[in-house]
Write a protein that holds these residues in place. Structure first.
Motif, PDB file in Angstrom:
ATOM      1  N   SER A  87      83.749  30.157  57.477  1.00 26.98           N
ATOM      2  CA  SER A  87      84.395  31.077  56.524  1.00 26.98           C
ATOM      3  C   SER A  87      85.007  30.338  55.338  1.00 26.98           C
ATOM      4  N   ASN A 261      91.876  45.677  55.821  1.00 27.74           N
ATOM      5  CA  ASN A 261      92.328  45.380  57.189  1.00 27.74           C
ATOM      6  C   ASN A 261      92.022  43.935  57.576  1.00 27.74           C
ATOM      7  N   ASP A 267      83.422  39.090  56.287  1.00 36.45           N
ATOM      8  CA  ASP A 267      84.117  38.111  55.441  1.00 36.45           C
ATOM      9  C   ASP A 267      84.113  38.446  53.948  1.00 36.45           C
ATOM     10  N   TYR A 277      96.220  32.597  56.849  1.00 32.04           N
ATOM     11  CA  TYR A 277      96.922  33.515  57.756  1.00 32.04           C
ATOM     12  C   TYR A 277      96.136  33.680  59.056  1.00 32.04           C
ATOM     13  N   GLN A 278      94.811  33.822  58.920  1.00 33.63           N
ATOM     14  CA  GLN A 278      93.989  34.033  60.111  1.00 33.63           C
ATOM     15  C   GLN A 278      94.044  32.810  61.036  1.00 33.63           C
ATOM     16  N   GLY A 280      96.394  30.489  61.118  1.00 34.38           N
ATOM     17  CA  GLY A 280      97.748  30.258  61.617  1.00 34.38           C
ATOM     18  C   GLY A 280      98.182  31.260  62.646  1.00 34.38           C
ATOM     19  N   PHE A 281      97.947  32.533  62.351  1.00 33.16           N
ATOM     20  CA  PHE A 281      98.586  33.541  63.193  1.00 33.16           C
ATOM     21  C   PHE A 281      97.647  34.286  64.120  1.00 33.16           C
ATOM     22  N   TYR A 282      96.345  34.271  63.856  1.00 40.59           N
ATOM     23  CA  TYR A 282      95.431  34.927  64.793  1.00 40.59           C
ATOM     24  C   TYR A 282      94.704  33.910  65.665  1.00 40.59           C
ATOM     25  N   GLN A 283      94.458  32.718  65.110  1.00 35.55           N
ATOM     26  CA  GLN A 283      93.720  31.733  65.896  1.00 35.55           C
ATOM     27  C   GLN A 283      94.643  30.677  66.477  1.00 35.55           C
ATOM     28  N   ASN A 284      95.922  30.846  66.278  1.00 33.82           N
ATOM     29  CA  ASN A 284      96.900  29.907  66.823  1.00 33.82           C
ATOM     30  C   ASN A 284      96.598  28.470  66.400  1.00 33.82           C
ATOM     31  N   LEU A 286      97.939  26.458  63.694  1.00 35.67           N
ATOM     32  CA  LEU A 286      98.887  26.246  62.595  1.00 35.67           C
ATOM     33  C   LEU A 286      98.576  24.964  61.832  1.00 35.67           C
TER      34      LEU A 286
ATOM     35  N   PRO B  88     100.219  38.252  65.266  1.00 31.60           N
ATOM     36  CA  PRO B  88     100.753  37.321  64.249  1.00 31.60           C
ATOM     37  C   PRO B  88     102.257  37.111  64.393  1.00 31.60           C
ATOM     38  N   THR B  91     102.900  34.810  67.354  1.00 40.99           N
ATOM     39  CA  THR B  91     102.593  33.417  67.015  1.00 40.99           C
ATOM     40  C   THR B  91     103.708  32.815  66.169  1.00 40.99           C
ATOM     41  N   GLN B 112      98.221  29.548  74.552  1.00 41.55           N
ATOM     42  CA  GLN B 112      98.996  29.431  73.312  1.00 41.55           C
ATOM     43  C   GLN B 112     100.458  29.089  73.621  1.00 41.55           C
ATOM     44  N   ALA B 209      88.223  45.571  63.034  1.00 45.19           N
ATOM     45  CA  ALA B 209      89.184  44.767  62.256  1.00 45.19           C
ATOM     46  C   ALA B 209      90.411  44.441  63.103  1.00 45.19           C
ATOM     47  N   ASN B 211      91.228  41.931  64.978  1.00 43.50           N
ATOM     48  CA  ASN B 211      90.908  41.382  66.301  1.00 43.50           C
ATOM     49  C   ASN B 211      90.426  42.435  67.300  1.00 43.50           C
ATOM     50  N   GLN B 267      91.316  49.393  62.867  1.00 50.28           N
ATOM     51  CA  GLN B 267      92.021  48.572  63.851  1.00 50.28           C
ATOM     52  C   GLN B 267      92.848  49.494  64.731  1.00 50.28           C
ATOM     53  N   ALA B 420      91.617  34.337  69.201  1.00 48.24           N
ATOM     54  CA  ALA B 420      90.865  33.615  68.170  1.00 48.24           C
ATOM     55  C   ALA B 420      89.403  34.051  68.183  1.00 48.24           C
ATOM     56  N   SER B 427      83.858  40.195  62.730  1.00 51.53           N
ATOM     57  CA  SER B 427      82.898  40.114  61.645  1.00 51.53           C
ATOM     58  C   SER B 427      81.542  40.697  62.065  1.00 51.53           C
ATOM     59  N   LYS B 450      80.844  29.892  64.903  1.00 51.07           N
ATOM     60  CA  LYS B 450      82.296  29.856  64.710  1.00 51.07           C
ATOM     61  C   LYS B 450      83.036  29.673  66.035  1.00 51.07           C
TER      62      LYS B 450
END
Lengths: 315, 459
Positions: A87, A261, A267, A277-278, A280-284, A286, B88, B91, B112, B209, B211, B267, B420, B427, B450
């Motif tokens: 991405s 959203n 993408d 942001y994705q 850091g906060f969705y994929q953990n 940081l 989010p 996290t 996590q 969307a 997740n 979502q 993740a 997508s 990915k």
């Protein structure tokens, strides 16, 4: 040349001749400005705590990895990993595309709106309020309005209803990869136009009327007057706003988050800031997010540096 | 005081005030473990938000009852909006070290939490003394919160997916609500009929969307008999015939039949809002989505029913299961951990108390009769007691969930690094739901690339 070097030379002599007197002057200067320094402390503390410290912390984090509470130094790992993210390049492409569109639409439209407002004889104040009104809406509310009413992909959506009325083909808006970016720029321009218009208006009103009168006497039409008087006279403010526009739009985040959203269709709405942001906060991740943050910081700093250098030289 | 002196005084006061307020910000008053009168203090999160007045009152009553029964413990409740359903936000709190002493997390969050270094090993404290029903808690759920033989969390809820459908729309489309779809082909036929009978309604709706698209892709590939990762967890394992079938089913419904409505990139709340407004015929979800539709989005129980998850050629080969629990912050004192466990036991794992206080919930019109949370081992004494109490106080027609309950499918847990991976799979879902020319092979290939990269980065 002689007059320029003389004061410096004299001061050097005075300094070496009487250090005590010089110290006294310095102390007095500090005493005189103590109020200013006191106010400065607050600002410095705020910047240090909320801007510089997080920035430095982010840079350090971009070279580290934390696992099970243990932080290790990993060198450029986070950078190579983030650049290899499929991405990554689409996010940059989208961001640059957004910025270019924002320059074409979001930069030019307010300038011409300001010229129009400036030319008006009646209802000036009333129209200025109308143009400024969207700025007072919280960005999230404004974007939700676009998302649910204007960009509704069904025929019931505001824009699609207008297109149908005009016998034009309708669009899927945020759900169509091709329409995502222009749709985001339109919403963003509408939201932010008021502030730019006010700045342009202030700048336009500083242009001496005689210049226009002289141009008119020379037979210049509207476009000629804009090209030969307005633009050169507002050059500085135009340049400044262009740079601010580029720096701000390269960090576009809330538009993809709310309108699409998040990433949008495959993408299509992923911008660099959203990718941060994705990660850091969705994929953990940081550390990866910090690396991406540093990349965009360096890119924007380089751009700002080059721009400032070019404009300073020209001035 | 002269004017310049006055100005200076004001300036210093401002500067000092700012300094003090900054210092105040950094003071963590919540770090106290003992109150002045010797009580053990614990902070806990997921207190209901202020707008849910009755739930807040119930929570406060529970805190008061707990403190009365445990006079040496003081509970400090924390509520920050949607904190308990917002990855989010979770996290951010975890990374910032601002979680409460006892903090909520999804079953997928263990890695996590461990990575952040915030999880406390509570193995030696989790006993029948602290949690009287511990031996009856399903061992499969306990294992989700354990790592390397150590326990890091306590499960408080468990769910599995089924097919949630609108009985009113079924009737309108000439379908039999007592005989819901059992295969994806049936789903497709029913969705088409509903969309034709009720213009503007999505016969079937799905996420793509935030997740949630990846989450549903996972549920749907499980239904096919597939998986997200290989058994050893080292590679993605969805770029295959089963993954293709999942996306093909959706693409056929979206663009072949035009039975999924025009608004996509949905979502979590978007789909449920549409469902509550009567704009969705079917979707996959856990039984508690009916509760959300009613309590949060103002729908009606009577309109809905839940069936087992459909599969490709028959019922699903497996259904996705998940849930949530409470973790304990590293650095707590022994007294705090014990107090925290007792609180979780009281509020979440005791029949007749907290979330199982059915006699209280019934007159308040909170649903009683849902087949979940499935926390206790089937046939255990606690499971039986919970079932009896639920049955005696049911205020929701049990027939809504009968089909789902009578046909228990094998439950399959979420993959490691679930959130993740879900973000990546969004997508693929958005691709087939918004692009009529989407290339399914390409979508799966990109997502696979990915996810493999994510795994490499995490190892």
């Amino acid at each position: 040349m002689a007059t320029m070097t003389a004061p410096g030379t004299t001061e050097q002599l005075t300094r070496s001749a009487s250090p005590a007197r010089s110290r006294g002057r310095r102390n007095r200067k500090i005493r005189d400005n103590v109020t200013g320094y006191a106010f400065l402390i607050g600002a410095i503390l705020c910047f240090a705590l909320f801007t510089w410290y997080p920035m430095i912390r982010g840079i350090i984090m971009s070279f580290q990895r934390t696992r099970r509470g243990v932080t290790t130094w990993v060198g450029w790992d986070n950078y190579t990993r983030i650049i290899a993210d499929p991405s990554f390049w689409p996010a940059w492409r989208n961001t640059v595309y957004f910025t270019v569109l924002a320059l074409v639409i979001g930069y030019a439209v307010p300038f011409f709106v300001a010229i129009l407002l400036n030319e008006l004889r009646h209802a000036k104040g009333y129209l200025r309020v109308l143009v400024y009104l969207p700025v007072m809406l919280p960005p999230a509310s404004a974007l939700f309005l676009f998302k649910f009413y204007a960009y509704d992909p069904s025929d019931a959506g505001l824009f699609n209803a207008i297109l149908t009325f005009l016998h034009l083909p309708t669009s899927q808006w945020m759900q169509s990869p091709g329409a995502t970016m222009p749709a985001m720029v339109i919403a963003s321009t509408w939201m932010n136009m008021g502030s730019a218009v006010l700045i342009y208006l202030a700048s336009l009103q500083n242009i001496p009327g005689e210049l226009y009168e002289a141009a008119e006497l020379d037979g210049a039409g509207l476009w000629r007057r804009i090209w030969n008087v307005t633009i050169p006279q507002t050059r500085l403010i135009l340049g400044l706003l262009a740079m601010m526009q580029i720096v701000a739009t390269m960090q576009v985040f809330i538009e993809p988050l709310i309108l699409a959203n998040g990433a949008g269709t495959q993408d299509s709405a992923t911008t660099v800031a959203y990718l941060i942001y994705q990660h850091g906060f969705y994929q953990n991740d940081l550390n990866g997010a910090a690396a991406l943050g540093v990349i965009i910081l360096v890119a924007l700093a380089a751009f700002s540096g080059v721009y400032l250098r070019l404009t300073t030289k020209n001035d | 005081m002269s004017a310049p002196q006055y100005r200076k005084a004001v300036a210093f006061a401002l500067a000092a005030g700012l300094g003090l307020s900054l210092a105040a910000c950094s003071t963590k008053s919540d770090d106290e473990s003992t109150s002045a009168d010797g009580k053990t203090i614990i902070t806990v999160d997921c207190m209901p938000v202020g707008t849910e007045k009755e739930l807040v009152a119930n929570w406060n009553a529970d805190v008061a009852a707990f403190e009365k029964a445990n006079p040496d413990v003081q509970i400090k409740s924390v509520s920050v909006g949607t904190q308990c359903n917002n990855p989010p936000d979770f996290t951010a709190r975890l990374a910032g070290g601002t979680t409460t002493d006892v903090f909520y997390g999804y079953m997928t969050d263990l890695q996590q939490v461990l990575d952040s270094g915030q999880a406390m090993d509570i193995t030696s404290y989790v006993t029948k003394d602290t949690i009287p029903t511990w031996d009856d808690v399903d061992p499969a759920l306990k294992s989700v919160f354990s790592d390397g033989g150590k326990v890091y969390g306590v499960p408080i809820k468990n769910y599995s997916m089924g097919l949630v459908y609108n009985k009113v729309l079924f009737q309108k489309a000439g379908l039999d609500p007592a005989n819901p779809p059992k295969t994806w082909a049936d789903v497709r036929t029913a969705a088409k009929k509903i969309a034709q009978a009720a213009p503007g309604v999505a016969g079937y709706a799905d996420y793509s969307a935030g997740n949630t698209g990846g989450w549903h892709f996972t549920a749907e590939i499980y239904a096919q008999g597939g998986q997200i990762l290989t058994e050893d967890g080292k590679k993605a394992d969805f770029n295959n015939a089963m993954g293709k079938q999942v996306l093909q089913n959706l693409k056929d419904m979206r663009y072949g039949d035009n039975s999924m409505g025009s608004r996509q990139l949905l979502q979590w709340g978007d789909l449920l809002t549409n469902a509550a407004a009567g704009k969705v015929g079917m979707f996959i979800g856990a039984p508690d989505t009916t509760q959300q539709i009613v309590s949060q989005f103002k729908g009606k129980y009577a309109d809905w029913a839940v069936a087992p998850l459909p599969g490709q050629d028959g019922l699903a080969k497996a259904t996705l299961g998940g849930g949530d629990g409470y973790f304990f912050k590293k650095g707590l004192t022994e007294a705090q951990v014990k107090a925290g466990l007792k609180w979780v036991a009281f509020e979440k794992l005791t029949v007749g108390k907290g979330q199982f206080d059915y006699p209280r919930a019934k007159p308040q019109n909170y649903p009683v009769g849902l087949p979940q949370p499935l926390l206790f081992t089937k046939d255990s004494a606690t499971a039986k007691a919970e079932y009896e109490l639920r049955k005696a106080n049911a205020n929701v027609d049990p027939s809504i969930y009968a089909l789902f309950e009578n046909q228990q499918l094998p439950i399959k847990g979420e993959p490691a690094n679930a959130q993740a991976i879900y973000a990546v799979l969004d997508s693929a879902m958005s691709g087939v739901l918004t692009n009529p020319n989407a290339n399914i092979d390409e979508l799966l290939k990109t997502a696979e690339q990915k996810v493999n990269q994510l795994i490499t980065a995490g190892s």
